[in-house]
Design a protein around this motif. Structure first.
Motif, PDB file in Angstrom:
ATOM      1  N   SER A   1       5.695   2.592  -8.642  1.00 43.87           N
ATOM      2  CA  SER A   1       6.274   3.542  -7.688  1.00 43.87           C
ATOM      3  C   SER A   1       6.937   2.791  -6.535  1.00 43.87           C
ATOM      4  CB  SER A   1       5.192   4.482  -7.144  1.00 43.87           C
ATOM      5  OG  SER A   1       4.201   3.755  -6.429  1.00 43.87           O
ATOM      6  N   PHE A   2       7.903   3.444  -5.915  1.00 36.68           N
ATOM      7  CA  PHE A   2       8.594   2.884  -4.751  1.00 36.68           C
ATOM      8  C   PHE A   2       8.932   4.036  -3.825  1.00 36.68           C
ATOM      9  CE2 PHE A   2      12.512   1.558  -2.506  1.00 36.68           C
ATOM     10  CZ  PHE A   2      11.993   0.459  -1.831  1.00 36.68           C
ATOM     11  N   LEU A   3       8.390   3.996  -2.615  1.00 31.16           N
ATOM     12  CA  LEU A   3       8.572   5.101  -1.677  1.00 31.16           C
ATOM     13  C   LEU A   3       9.465   4.745  -0.496  1.00 31.16           C
ATOM     14  CD1 LEU A   3       4.975   6.611  -1.683  1.00 31.16           C
ATOM     15  CD2 LEU A   3       6.984   7.320  -2.970  1.00 31.16           C
ATOM     16  N   GLY A   4      10.262   3.700  -0.644  1.00 31.53           N
ATOM     17  CA  GLY A   4      11.310   3.447   0.339  1.00 31.53           C
ATOM     18  C   GLY A   4      10.985   2.486   1.459  1.00 31.53           C
ATOM     19  N   ALA A   5       9.839   1.804   1.427  1.00 30.02           N
ATOM     20  CA  ALA A   5       9.485   0.846   2.488  1.00 30.02           C
ATOM     21  C   ALA A   5       9.611  -0.577   1.944  1.00 30.02           C
ATOM     22  CB  ALA A   5       8.078   1.108   2.986  1.00 30.02           C
ATOM     23  N   PHE A   6      10.226  -1.452   2.720  1.00 29.26           N
ATOM     24  CA  PHE A   6      10.355  -2.849   2.293  1.00 29.26           C
ATOM     25  C   PHE A   6      10.426  -3.758   3.517  1.00 29.26           C
ATOM     26  CE2 PHE A   6      14.635  -1.261   2.842  1.00 29.26           C
ATOM     27  CZ  PHE A   6      15.332  -2.313   3.408  1.00 29.26           C
ATOM     28  N   VAL A   7      10.119  -5.041   3.290  1.00 30.05           N
ATOM     29  CA  VAL A   7      10.144  -6.038   4.363  1.00 30.05           C
ATOM     30  C   VAL A   7      11.521  -6.671   4.402  1.00 30.05           C
ATOM     31  CG1 VAL A   7       9.065  -8.109   5.298  1.00 30.05           C
ATOM     32  CG2 VAL A   7       7.695  -6.480   3.980  1.00 30.05           C
ATOM     33  N   CYS A   8      12.139  -6.654   5.555  1.00 28.90           N
ATOM     34  CA  CYS A   8      13.473  -7.234   5.705  1.00 28.90           C
ATOM     35  C   CYS A   8      13.382  -8.767   5.732  1.00 28.90           C
ATOM     36  CB  CYS A   8      14.127  -6.747   6.995  1.00 28.90           C
ATOM     37  SG  CYS A   8      14.236  -4.954   7.141  1.00 28.90           S
ATOM     38  N   ALA A   9      14.432  -9.398   5.254  1.00 25.50           N
ATOM     39  CA  ALA A   9      14.464 -10.863   5.293  1.00 25.50           C
ATOM     40  C   ALA A   9      14.633 -11.358   6.722  1.00 25.50           C
ATOM     41  CB  ALA A   9      15.584 -11.386   4.410  1.00 25.50           C
ATOM     42  N   GLY A  10      15.330 -10.570   7.548  1.00 23.14           N
ATOM     43  CA  GLY A  10      15.542 -10.952   8.936  1.00 23.14           C
ATOM     44  C   GLY A  10      15.047  -9.892   9.896  1.00 23.14           C
ATOM     45  N   ASP A  11      15.711  -9.790  11.044  1.00 21.21           N
ATOM     46  CA  ASP A  11      15.318  -8.813  12.054  1.00 21.21           C
ATOM     47  C   ASP A  11      15.820  -7.409  11.746  1.00 21.21           C
ATOM     48  OD1 ASP A  11      13.987 -10.725  13.518  1.00 21.21           O
ATOM     49  OD2 ASP A  11      15.732 -11.204  14.777  1.00 21.21           O
ATOM     50  N   ALA A  12      16.701  -7.272  10.784  1.00 20.35           N
ATOM     51  CA  ALA A  12      17.228  -5.965  10.394  1.00 20.35           C
ATOM     52  C   ALA A  12      17.639  -6.036   8.927  1.00 20.35           C
ATOM     53  CB  ALA A  12      18.424  -5.575  11.268  1.00 20.35           C
TER      54      ALA A  12
ATOM     55  N   GLU B   1       0.830  -1.213   0.000  1.00 17.38           N
ATOM     56  CA  GLU B   1       0.000   0.000   0.000  1.00 17.38           C
ATOM     57  C   GLU B   1       0.860   1.256   0.000  1.00 17.38           C
ATOM     58  OE1 GLU B   1      -3.242   2.346   2.817  1.00 17.38           O
ATOM     59  OE2 GLU B   1      -3.019   0.165   3.001  1.00 17.38           O
ATOM     60  N   ILE B   2       1.933   1.264   0.797  1.00 16.50           N
ATOM     61  CA  ILE B   2       2.805   2.448   0.865  1.00 16.50           C
ATOM     62  C   ILE B   2       3.445   2.727  -0.486  1.00 16.50           C
ATOM     63  CG2 ILE B   2       4.953   3.337   1.842  1.00 16.50           C
ATOM     64  CD1 ILE B   2       4.238   1.834   4.434  1.00 16.50           C
ATOM     65  N   ASN B   3       4.061   1.729  -1.057  1.00 15.73           N
ATOM     66  CA  ASN B   3       4.818   1.930  -2.294  1.00 15.73           C
ATOM     67  C   ASN B   3       3.920   2.131  -3.513  1.00 15.73           C
ATOM     68  OD1 ASN B   3       7.430   1.684  -1.097  1.00 15.73           O
ATOM     69  ND2 ASN B   3       7.164  -0.534  -1.027  1.00 15.73           N
ATOM     70  N   GLY B   4       2.692   1.658  -3.439  1.00 17.05           N
ATOM     71  CA  GLY B   4       1.789   1.831  -4.567  1.00 17.05           C
ATOM     72  C   GLY B   4       1.001   3.113  -4.530  1.00 17.05           C
ATOM     73  N   ASP B   5       1.291   3.966  -3.557  1.00 16.01           N
ATOM     74  CA  ASP B   5       0.505   5.188  -3.375  1.00 16.01           C
ATOM     75  C   ASP B   5       0.829   6.258  -4.403  1.00 16.01           C
ATOM     76  OD1 ASP B   5      -1.425   6.676  -1.842  1.00 16.01           O
ATOM     77  OD2 ASP B   5       0.234   7.877  -1.069  1.00 16.01           O
ATOM     78  N   ALA B   6       1.891   6.101  -5.172  1.00 16.73           N
ATOM     79  CA  ALA B   6       2.320   7.143  -6.118  1.00 16.73           C
ATOM     80  C   ALA B   6       2.212   6.691  -7.564  1.00 16.73           C
ATOM     81  CB  ALA B   6       3.745   7.587  -5.800  1.00 16.73           C
ATOM     82  N   GLY B   7       1.378   5.716  -7.834  1.00 17.94           N
ATOM     83  CA  GLY B   7       1.174   5.304  -9.210  1.00 17.94           C
ATOM     84  C   GLY B   7       1.873   4.001  -9.548  1.00 17.94           C
ATOM     85  N   GLU B   8       1.813   3.659 -10.812  1.00 20.59           N
ATOM     86  CA  GLU B   8       2.370   2.399 -11.287  1.00 20.59           C
ATOM     87  C   GLU B   8       3.885   2.372 -11.141  1.00 20.59           C
ATOM     88  OE1 GLU B   8       2.232  -0.374 -15.346  1.00 20.59           O
ATOM     89  OE2 GLU B   8       1.315   1.635 -15.308  1.00 20.59           O
TER      90      GLU B   8
ATOM     91  N   ALA C   1      16.093   5.699  -8.398  1.00 22.78           N
ATOM     92  CA  ALA C   1      15.561   5.605  -9.762  1.00 22.78           C
ATOM     93  C   ALA C   1      14.149   6.172  -9.835  1.00 22.78           C
ATOM     94  CB  ALA C   1      15.582   4.147 -10.220  1.00 22.78           C
ATOM     95  N   PHE C   2      13.345   5.890  -8.805  1.00 22.48           N
ATOM     96  CA  PHE C   2      11.975   6.422  -8.794  1.00 22.48           C
ATOM     97  C   PHE C   2      11.987   7.939  -8.682  1.00 22.48           C
ATOM     98  CE2 PHE C   2       8.296   7.775  -6.184  1.00 22.48           C
ATOM     99  CZ  PHE C   2       7.308   7.562  -7.133  1.00 22.48           C
ATOM    100  N   TYR C   3      12.839   8.496  -7.817  1.00 18.27           N
ATOM    101  CA  TYR C   3      12.938   9.949  -7.675  1.00 18.27           C
ATOM    102  C   TYR C   3      13.362  10.596  -8.999  1.00 18.27           C
ATOM    103  CZ  TYR C   3      12.375  10.053  -2.581  1.00 18.27           C
ATOM    104  OH  TYR C   3      11.877   9.990  -1.296  1.00 18.27           O
ATOM    105  N   ARG C   4      14.311   9.997  -9.680  1.00 23.07           N
ATOM    106  CA  ARG C   4      14.773  10.572 -10.946  1.00 23.07           C
ATOM    107  C   ARG C   4      13.668  10.535 -11.995  1.00 23.07           C
ATOM    108  NH1 ARG C   4      19.942  11.893 -10.817  1.00 23.07           N
ATOM    109  NH2 ARG C   4      21.251  10.958  -9.190  1.00 23.07           N
ATOM    110  N   ARG C   5      12.851   9.505 -11.954  1.00 22.26           N
ATOM    111  CA  ARG C   5      11.736   9.447 -12.892  1.00 22.26           C
ATOM    112  C   ARG C   5      10.721  10.552 -12.614  1.00 22.26           C
ATOM    113  NH1 ARG C   5      10.308   4.466 -12.117  1.00 22.26           N
ATOM    114  NH2 ARG C   5       8.245   4.652 -11.172  1.00 22.26           N
ATOM    115  N   LYS C   6      10.484  10.838 -11.326  1.00 19.83           N
ATOM    116  CA  LYS C   6       9.543  11.906 -10.967  1.00 19.83           C
ATOM    117  C   LYS C   6      10.090  13.278 -11.372  1.00 19.83           C
ATOM    118  CE  LYS C   6       6.219  11.246  -9.421  1.00 19.83           C
ATOM    119  NZ  LYS C   6       4.960  10.858 -10.090  1.00 19.83           N
ATOM    120  N   VAL C   7      11.395  13.478 -11.229  1.00 21.18           N
ATOM    121  CA  VAL C   7      11.996  14.757 -11.646  1.00 21.18           C
ATOM    122  C   VAL C   7      11.895  14.923 -13.160  1.00 21.18           C
ATOM    123  CG1 VAL C   7      14.161  16.044 -11.800  1.00 21.18           C
ATOM    124  CG2 VAL C   7      13.530  14.938  -9.651  1.00 21.18           C
ATOM    125  N   THR C   8      12.127  13.840 -13.900  1.00 21.10           N
ATOM    126  CA  THR C   8      12.005  13.906 -15.358  1.00 21.10           C
ATOM    127  C   THR C   8      10.580  14.254 -15.766  1.00 21.10           C
ATOM    128  OG1 THR C   8      13.777  12.277 -15.622  1.00 21.10           O
ATOM    129  CG2 THR C   8      12.308  12.609 -17.500  1.00 21.10           C
TER     130      THR C   8
END
Length: 228
Positions: free
Chosen positions: A89-100, A80-87, A115-122
């Motif tokens: 999109s990636f807003l920096g949240a991810f699930v870790c494989a372990g405890d950190a 939900e977080i990463n999909g909030d800015a369109g197709e 890469a996502f930020y650069r696409r938005k600037v373009t």
């Protein structure tokens, strides 16, 4: 046996409050820390998620309890977080494989975020070239330019101003000379730019000439004598 958990890492200074029928979740923003030499660095926030139980209403006063794993919940929240800015999109949240997050996970997430930020600037560059209007630009595009350290005409920033002591005109911080009255606001900067220089010592220390008298000296009065 320890309860199963999943950890969500957030690389950005944004925070999110997400709600489900089995609970509410708050994803904290990243932290800015100073290292040993005083340089700032960003540390991702870590949000720990535990399993929950959802209750599904089947009607006719019947319910069904469904156990949801911590990893399924964490994946759903990040989706939900990463999909909030369109197709794509990636807003920096991810699930870790372990405890950190591992160094490889952090490097991959930062690469995707960059890469996502650069696409938005373009996208913003194209829109600005077409319309030259701030109305068609959004906060995410401005944030992308700021995070990448890119200066753009469309990414205007408001600056605090102060009053010029000479004329009272509003001036930006760091201005050397007031453009309205010519007052020197920063002597060192004005000298470096060749806008002002000290007077020679001989001129600066020379005594000023005595002011001319505003009226001729009054003549000395003489005693009055009567001719006999």
């Amino acid at each position: 046996m320890a309860e199963e958990t999943a950890v969500i890492a957030n690389l950005t200074a944004q925070s999110w409050s997400l709600h489900r029928n089995y609970g509410a979740f708050f994803i904290a923003p990243s932290e800015i820390l100073a290292n040993a030499v005083g340089a700032a660095r960003t540390s991702p926030s870590l949000t720990r998620v535990t399993p929950r139980r959802a209750v599904i209403d089947l009607g006719d006063k019947r319910t069904l309890d469904v156990n949801i794993s911590a990893r399924d919940i964490a994946s759903d929240l990040c989706r939900e977080i990463n999909g909030d800015a369109g197709e794509d999109s990636f807003l920096g949240a991810f699930v870790c494989a372990g405890d950190a997050p591992t160094p490889d996970e952090l490097a991959d997430a930062r690469r995707r975020l960059d890469a996502f930020y650069r696409r938005k600037v373009t996208e913003a560059d194209r829109e600005w070239a077409r319309s030259h209007s701030h109305l068609f630009l959004d906060d995410l595009q401005r944030r992308a330019a700021n995070e990448l350290g890119l200066e753009r005409e469309w990414n205007y920033q408001l600056h605090e101003t102060s009053d010029c002591p000479g004329c009272g005109e509003r001036v930006k911080p760091g201005v050397a000379v007031c453009k309205s009255c010519g007052a020197i606001l920063d002597r060192e900067k004005a000298q470096a730019l060749g806008l002002w220089r000290d007077l020679p010592a001989a001129v600066a220390t020379a005594p000023s000439a005595a002011p001319a008298s505003a009226a001729p000296a009054q003549q000395q009065a003489r005693p009055f004598s009567r001719n006999r």
